[in-house]
Design a protein around this motif. Structure first.
Motif, PDB file in Angstrom:
ATOM      1  N   ILE A  31       6.322  -6.819  -4.302  1.00 55.56           N
ATOM      2  CA  ILE A  31       5.566  -6.529  -4.928  1.00 55.56           C
ATOM      3  C   ILE A  31       5.668  -4.705  -4.616  1.00 55.56           C
ATOM      4  O   ILE A  31       5.393  -3.986  -5.106  1.00 55.56           O
ATOM      5  CB  ILE A  31       4.385  -6.942  -3.569  1.00 55.56           C
ATOM      6  N   GLN A  32       6.427  -4.577  -2.927  1.00 54.45           N
ATOM      7  CA  GLN A  32       6.649  -3.117  -2.943  1.00 54.45           C
ATOM      8  C   GLN A  32       7.612  -2.697  -3.701  1.00 54.45           C
ATOM      9  O   GLN A  32       7.938  -2.049  -4.567  1.00 54.45           O
ATOM     10  CB  GLN A  32       7.458  -3.370  -1.687  1.00 54.45           C
ATOM     11  N   ASP A  33       8.692  -3.583  -4.601  1.00 53.85           N
ATOM     12  CA  ASP A  33       9.525  -3.057  -5.944  1.00 53.85           C
ATOM     13  C   ASP A  33       8.362  -2.769  -7.035  1.00 53.85           C
ATOM     14  O   ASP A  33       8.720  -2.189  -8.046  1.00 53.85           O
ATOM     15  CB  ASP A  33      10.492  -3.951  -6.394  1.00 53.85           C
ATOM     16  N   ALA A  34       8.251  -3.448  -6.938  1.00 53.78           N
ATOM     17  CA  ALA A  34       7.196  -3.615  -8.439  1.00 53.78           C
ATOM     18  C   ALA A  34       5.922  -2.376  -8.578  1.00 53.78           C
ATOM     19  O   ALA A  34       5.629  -0.948  -9.624  1.00 53.78           O
ATOM     20  CB  ALA A  34       6.038  -4.530  -8.942  1.00 53.78           C
ATOM     21  N   LEU A  35       5.460  -1.864  -7.047  1.00 56.53           N
ATOM     22  CA  LEU A  35       4.392  -0.762  -7.123  1.00 56.53           C
ATOM     23  C   LEU A  35       5.060   0.407  -6.905  1.00 56.53           C
ATOM     24  O   LEU A  35       5.057   0.990  -7.385  1.00 56.53           O
ATOM     25  CB  LEU A  35       3.358  -0.987  -5.864  1.00 56.53           C
ATOM     26  N   LEU A  50       3.683   1.634   2.122  1.00 59.72           N
ATOM     27  CA  LEU A  50       2.854   0.373   1.723  1.00 59.72           C
ATOM     28  C   LEU A  50       2.658  -0.935   3.530  1.00 59.72           C
ATOM     29  O   LEU A  50       4.358  -1.026   4.236  1.00 59.72           O
ATOM     30  CB  LEU A  50       3.744  -0.567   0.960  1.00 59.72           C
ATOM     31  N   SER A  51       2.225  -0.976   4.171  1.00 60.83           N
ATOM     32  CA  SER A  51       2.774  -1.840   5.587  1.00 60.83           C
ATOM     33  C   SER A  51       2.196  -3.027   4.899  1.00 60.83           C
ATOM     34  O   SER A  51       1.132  -3.539   3.899  1.00 60.83           O
ATOM     35  CB  SER A  51       1.419  -1.484   6.268  1.00 60.83           C
ATOM     36  N   PHE A  52       2.678  -3.997   5.270  1.00 60.40           N
ATOM     37  CA  PHE A  52       2.651  -5.836   5.401  1.00 60.40           C
ATOM     38  C   PHE A  52       2.253  -6.004   6.658  1.00 60.40           C
ATOM     39  O   PHE A  52       3.610  -6.148   7.825  1.00 60.40           O
ATOM     40  CB  PHE A  52       3.440  -6.017   4.564  1.00 60.40           C
ATOM     41  N   LEU A  73      -0.529  -7.377  12.844  1.00 62.10           N
ATOM     42  CA  LEU A  73       0.581  -7.133  12.201  1.00 62.10           C
ATOM     43  C   LEU A  73       0.511  -6.040  11.416  1.00 62.10           C
ATOM     44  O   LEU A  73       1.411  -4.757  11.804  1.00 62.10           O
ATOM     45  CB  LEU A  73       1.811  -8.105  12.236  1.00 62.10           C
ATOM     46  N   LEU A  74      -0.206  -6.063  10.572  1.00 64.27           N
ATOM     47  CA  LEU A  74      -0.407  -4.830   9.039  1.00 64.27           C
ATOM     48  C   LEU A  74      -0.630  -3.164   9.648  1.00 64.27           C
ATOM     49  O   LEU A  74      -0.153  -2.552   9.823  1.00 64.27           O
ATOM     50  CB  LEU A  74      -1.969  -5.020   8.501  1.00 64.27           C
ATOM     51  N   TYR A  75      -1.314  -3.440  11.437  1.00 67.54           N
ATOM     52  CA  TYR A  75      -2.522  -2.315  11.770  1.00 67.54           C
ATOM     53  C   TYR A  75      -0.744  -1.604  11.804  1.00 67.54           C
ATOM     54  O   TYR A  75      -0.956  -0.106  12.710  1.00 67.54           O
ATOM     55  CB  TYR A  75      -2.995  -2.266  13.164  1.00 67.54           C
ATOM     56  N   HIS A  81       4.248   4.093  10.143  1.00 67.78           N
ATOM     57  CA  HIS A  81       3.685   5.008   9.059  1.00 67.78           C
ATOM     58  C   HIS A  81       3.320   6.405   9.342  1.00 67.78           C
ATOM     59  O   HIS A  81       2.864   7.347   9.111  1.00 67.78           O
ATOM     60  CB  HIS A  81       3.237   4.316   8.066  1.00 67.78           C
ATOM     61  N   GLN A  82       2.310   5.632   9.918  1.00 64.04           N
ATOM     62  CA  GLN A  82       1.719   7.421  10.159  1.00 64.04           C
ATOM     63  C   GLN A  82       2.211   7.970  11.627  1.00 64.04           C
ATOM     64  O   GLN A  82       2.632   9.227  11.189  1.00 64.04           O
ATOM     65  CB  GLN A  82       0.407   6.912  11.450  1.00 64.04           C
ATOM     66  N   ALA A  83       2.888   7.659  12.667  1.00 68.42           N
ATOM     67  CA  ALA A  83       4.170   8.245  13.390  1.00 68.42           C
ATOM     68  C   ALA A  83       5.057   8.959  12.580  1.00 68.42           C
ATOM     69  O   ALA A  83       4.906   9.803  13.500  1.00 68.42           O
ATOM     70  CB  ALA A  83       4.699   6.971  14.619  1.00 68.42           C
ATOM     71  N   ARG A  84       6.094   8.180  11.793  1.00 73.48           N
ATOM     72  CA  ARG A  84       6.644   8.722  10.802  1.00 73.48           C
ATOM     73  C   ARG A  84       6.193  10.430   9.742  1.00 73.48           C
ATOM     74  O   ARG A  84       6.640  10.778   9.925  1.00 73.48           O
ATOM     75  CB  ARG A  84       7.127   7.513  10.168  1.00 73.48           C
TER      76      ARG A  84
END
Length: 111
Positions: A31-35, A50-52, A73-75, A81-84
């Motif tokens: 999914i990541q590669d396709a998007l 993307l978060s999973f 786990l998603l959150y 991601h937000q911290a980065r």
């Protein structure tokens, strides 16, 4: 037997009842590669995060319990991601600030 649906906003869920975590990780990678492939070369560039969250069925767990675990786990991943992104923004701001201040403190050119 798999089912995918939009859960709301920018969140989607995929239920794969006959899939273990290792196989789910492979699906996530595809999914990541396709998007990312769809956004490659976009002008202007598209930043895609993307978060999973994934869980494997456990004896005694019903669908709702599994969903809640995956959602937590998603959150957690979204917060990472937000911290980065915040660190990157702060770093970029410091770089711009240092470049600006070094330019503004330079000596005037005289002829």
């Amino acid at each position: 037997a798999d089912l995918s649906a939009r859960l709301g906003g920018d969140e989607f869920g995929i239920a794969m009842p006959d899939t273990g975590l290792e196989q789910a990780a492979e699906v996530v990678t595809r999914i990541q590669d396709a998007l990312r492939g769809k956004t490659a070369g976009a002008d202007p560039p598209i930043e895609l995060e993307l978060s999973f969250g994934a869980t494997e069925s456990q004896p005694g767990f019903d669908y709702q319990q599994s969903f809640e675990i995956a959602d937590r786990l998603l959150y957690r991943e979204k917060r990472r991601h937000q911290a980065r992104r915040a660190r990157r923004t702060a770093r970029d701001g410091r770089l711009r600030e240092s470049k600006t201040s070094s330019l503004s403190t330079s000596s005037p050119v005289t002829r």
